[in-house]
Design a protein around this motif. Structure first.
Motif, PDB file in Angstrom:
ATOM      1  N   PRO A  63       0.804  -1.224   0.000  1.00  0.00           N
ATOM      2  CA  PRO A  63       0.000   0.000   0.000  1.00  0.00           C
ATOM      3  C   PRO A  63       0.836   1.272   0.000  1.00  0.00           C
ATOM      4  O   PRO A  63       0.313   2.363  -0.214  1.00  0.00           O
ATOM      5  N   LEU A  64       2.153   1.128   0.234  1.00  0.00           N
ATOM      6  CA  LEU A  64       3.034   2.290   0.307  1.00  0.00           C
ATOM      7  C   LEU A  64       3.980   2.409  -0.888  1.00  0.00           C
ATOM      8  O   LEU A  64       4.731   3.373  -0.985  1.00  0.00           O
ATOM      9  N   GLY A  65       3.963   1.414  -1.779  1.00  0.00           N
ATOM     10  CA  GLY A  65       4.801   1.498  -2.976  1.00  0.00           C
ATOM     11  C   GLY A  65       6.278   1.599  -2.670  1.00  0.00           C
ATOM     12  O   GLY A  65       6.975   2.476  -3.192  1.00  0.00           O
ATOM     13  N   ALA A  66       6.801   0.678  -1.859  1.00  0.00           N
ATOM     14  CA  ALA A  66       8.190   0.757  -1.403  1.00  0.00           C
ATOM     15  C   ALA A  66       9.194   0.749  -2.549  1.00  0.00           C
ATOM     16  O   ALA A  66      10.258   1.359  -2.454  1.00  0.00           O
ATOM     17  N   LYS A  67       8.865   0.071  -3.640  1.00  0.00           N
ATOM     18  CA  LYS A  67       9.815  -0.040  -4.750  1.00  0.00           C
ATOM     19  C   LYS A  67       9.655   1.070  -5.784  1.00  0.00           C
ATOM     20  O   LYS A  67      10.419   1.145  -6.745  1.00  0.00           O
ATOM     21  N   LEU A  68       8.669   1.920  -5.591  1.00  0.00           N
ATOM     22  CA  LEU A  68       8.432   3.003  -6.535  1.00  0.00           C
ATOM     23  C   LEU A  68       9.271   4.222  -6.166  1.00  0.00           C
ATOM     24  O   LEU A  68       9.613   4.428  -5.002  1.00  0.00           O
ATOM     25  N   THR A  69       9.580   5.037  -7.157  1.00  0.00           N
ATOM     26  CA  THR A  69      10.379   6.235  -6.935  1.00  0.00           C
ATOM     27  C   THR A  69       9.507   7.350  -6.372  1.00  0.00           C
ATOM     28  O   THR A  69       8.506   7.724  -6.992  1.00  0.00           O
ATOM     29  N   PRO A  70       9.857   7.895  -5.206  1.00  0.00           N
ATOM     30  CA  PRO A  70       9.067   9.006  -4.664  1.00  0.00           C
ATOM     31  C   PRO A  70       9.119  10.215  -5.598  1.00  0.00           C
ATOM     32  O   PRO A  70      10.101  10.437  -6.299  1.00  0.00           O
ATOM     33  N   GLY A  71       8.035  10.992  -5.606  1.00  0.00           N
ATOM     34  CA  GLY A  71       8.022  12.192  -6.432  1.00  0.00           C
ATOM     35  C   GLY A  71       6.665  12.450  -7.044  1.00  0.00           C
ATOM     36  O   GLY A  71       5.659  11.835  -6.672  1.00  0.00           O
ATOM     37  N   ALA A  72       6.632  13.339  -8.021  1.00  0.00           N
ATOM     38  CA  ALA A  72       5.385  13.836  -8.589  1.00  0.00           C
ATOM     39  C   ALA A  72       4.580  12.767  -9.318  1.00  0.00           C
ATOM     40  O   ALA A  72       3.359  12.889  -9.445  1.00  0.00           O
ATOM     41  N   GLU A  73       5.224  11.715  -9.800  1.00  0.00           N
ATOM     42  CA  GLU A  73       4.515  10.659 -10.544  1.00  0.00           C
ATOM     43  C   GLU A  73       4.167   9.467  -9.669  1.00  0.00           C
ATOM     44  O   GLU A  73       3.659   8.450 -10.158  1.00  0.00           O
ATOM     45  N   PHE A  74       4.402   9.588  -8.375  1.00  0.00           N
ATOM     46  CA  PHE A  74       4.279   8.438  -7.491  1.00  0.00           C
ATOM     47  C   PHE A  74       2.853   7.917  -7.382  1.00  0.00           C
ATOM     48  O   PHE A  74       2.615   6.706  -7.489  1.00  0.00           O
ATOM     49  N   TYR A  75       1.878   8.796  -7.153  1.00  0.00           N
ATOM     50  CA  TYR A  75       0.539   8.305  -6.810  1.00  0.00           C
ATOM     51  C   TYR A  75      -0.113   7.501  -7.938  1.00  0.00           C
ATOM     52  O   TYR A  75      -0.612   6.390  -7.684  1.00  0.00           O
ATOM     53  N   PRO A  76      -0.142   7.984  -9.177  1.00  0.00           N
ATOM     54  CA  PRO A  76      -0.694   7.129 -10.241  1.00  0.00           C
ATOM     55  C   PRO A  76       0.058   5.806 -10.377  1.00  0.00           C
ATOM     56  O   PRO A  76      -0.551   4.754 -10.630  1.00  0.00           O
ATOM     57  N   ALA A  77       1.379   5.846 -10.175  1.00  0.00           N
ATOM     58  CA  ALA A  77       2.169   4.615 -10.259  1.00  0.00           C
ATOM     59  C   ALA A  77       1.782   3.642  -9.155  1.00  0.00           C
ATOM     60  O   ALA A  77       1.769   2.413  -9.356  1.00  0.00           O
ATOM     61  N   LEU A  78       1.443   4.161  -7.965  1.00  0.00           N
ATOM     62  CA  LEU A  78       1.023   3.299  -6.861  1.00  0.00           C
ATOM     63  C   LEU A  78      -0.279   2.578  -7.197  1.00  0.00           C
ATOM     64  O   LEU A  78      -0.412   1.368  -6.977  1.00  0.00           O
ATOM     65  N   LEU A  79      -1.263   3.309  -7.709  1.00  0.00           N
ATOM     66  CA  LEU A  79      -2.527   2.668  -8.103  1.00  0.00           C
ATOM     67  C   LEU A  79      -2.288   1.585  -9.144  1.00  0.00           C
ATOM     68  O   LEU A  79      -2.856   0.485  -9.069  1.00  0.00           O
ATOM     69  N   GLN A  80      -1.442   1.891 -10.120  1.00  0.00           N
ATOM     70  CA  GLN A  80      -1.151   0.925 -11.182  1.00  0.00           C
ATOM     71  C   GLN A  80      -0.448  -0.299 -10.610  1.00  0.00           C
ATOM     72  O   GLN A  80      -0.749  -1.441 -10.993  1.00  0.00           O
ATOM     73  N   ASP A  81       0.480  -0.086  -9.691  1.00  0.00           N
ATOM     74  CA  ASP A  81       1.246  -1.179  -9.110  1.00  0.00           C
ATOM     75  C   ASP A  81       0.348  -2.132  -8.331  1.00  0.00           C
ATOM     76  O   ASP A  81       0.458  -3.363  -8.464  1.00  0.00           O
TER      77      ASP A  81
END
Length: 351
Positions: free
Chosen positions: A325-343
């Motif tokens: 739920p926190l997207g640990a492997k995703l890069t923090p920043g402006a594109e994070f939230y859409p990437a979290l939903l997709q992940d």
């Protein structure tokens, strides 16, 4: 004399010129909130992140750099005490002069109550849940401008943060210290896309108030961020369409907002909402859920002990995958939230 006249003229012109406004210094508690703030600030500045990527927000020891970020902040955006009860005191002591915005209390935020038990009843999130909508009756009480009177913590106060982060596999050993009131609000509200869109507008309004010179940019960035979320929701919804009738088990009850947003149904959770150690009876009940409902996937999380998932899976024939739920492997920043939903959507569909 000529040099004196020229210096005086230059000084006069300098005094007459308008001072450039500084972009506010901003801190955010967790990566999803940080991502939304970064989207609104894009092109102007970067918020600081308080809880490191991959760490559990339910119990955390800040590094000195994270404590300094709070101490220097003009604005702090955080989910609220139900998610990070340990953060309340550092906010008062270190960020006492900062304007602190608690997103769970923000007008328009949809807040759901904790679910009870290891086995979730078949649930359609009905109007009662939607009416639990962000404490609109208490807007005057929670003006979010409650600045603490305490002085800033002395430098020695940061020394307690020198230790390395706790091993989150050992989180279970001190879960009671960070236990939540499970009759209250489920704090994982960032996983409902509608909430994120509400918060983008709120973040933009707060930043514009503190930095009027850049207000138009903040508002434009928020609008663009909302459109990006809407496009991602459409894509993820289409990918999950074949699986709406499937049931799955999650590690801890953190996903009902995602379920509400995308029409899914989790059958149960190994642990309660703060991911504290489940009792043997609860683990046995979850195993019964997996067997009774022929659950084909049980999700683990990178922040917590995978051995509990293995115990539930043993002898059931169900598969497993990682849901974060926190997207640990995703890069923090402006594109994070859409990437979290997709992940999250991809993990569920693939499993």
């Amino acid at each position: 004399m000529i040099r004196t006249i020229l210096f005086s003229a230059a000084s006069t012109l300098g005094l007459a010129a308008p001072a450039l406004a500084e972009v506010p210094r901003v801190a955010a508690d967790i990566t999803p909130v940080h991502g939304l703030v970064a989207r609104v600030m894009q092109g102007l500045g970067e918020p600081a992140l308080v809880v490191a990527p991959g760490a559990s927000p339910h119990g955390y020891s800040m590094r000195p750099s994270e404590a300094r970020a709070l101490e220097q902040a003009d604005l702090v955006f955080w989910l609220g005490e139900p998610l990070t009860p340990w953060l309340k005191v550092p906010l008062e002591q270190l960020a006492g002069t900062a304007h602190r915005i608690e997103l769970l209390e923000a007008k328009g935020t949809q807040v759901l109550p904790f679910r009870e038990g290891a086995r979730f009843e078949a649930h359609a999130h009905d109007e009662d849940h939607e009416e639990h909508d962000a404490h609109s009756d208490h807007d005057e009480e929670h003006d979010h401008d409650a600045h603490a009177d305490e002085d800033h913590a002395e430098e020695e106060g940061h020394e307690g943060h020198e230790d390395e982060h706790d091993d989150h596999d050992d989180h279970d050993d001190h879960a009671d210290e960070h236990a939540h009131d499970h009759e209250g609000a489920d704090p994982h509200a960032w996983l409902l896309p509608e909430n994120a869109q509400v918060w983008l507008d709120l973040i933009a309004a707060e930043l514009a108030e503190h930095d009027p010179e850049n207000a138009a940019t903040y508002m434009a960035n928020a609008d663009a961020g909302k459109q990006e979320i809407a496009a991602t929701v459409a894509t993820v919804s289409a990918s999950l369409e074949p699986f709406r009738a499937k049931e799955f088990v999650v590690f801890h009850d953190a996903y009902q907002y995602f379920e509400k947003g995308f029409g899914l149904n989790a059958a149960g959770a190994i642990s309660i909402g703060d991911a504290s150690k489940p009792s043997p009876a609860r683990i046995a009940e979850v195993r019964d859920v997996v067997a009774d409902l022929n659950v084909t996937c049980v999700f683990s999380e990178p922040q917590f002990n995978p051995g509990l998932v293995a115990t539930v899976l043993d002898g059931t024939g169900a598969g497993t995958a990682v849901l974060d739920p926190l997207g640990a492997k995703l890069t923090p920043g402006a594109e994070f939230y859409p990437a979290l939903l997709q992940d999250i959507g991809t993990a569920i569909a693939n499993c």
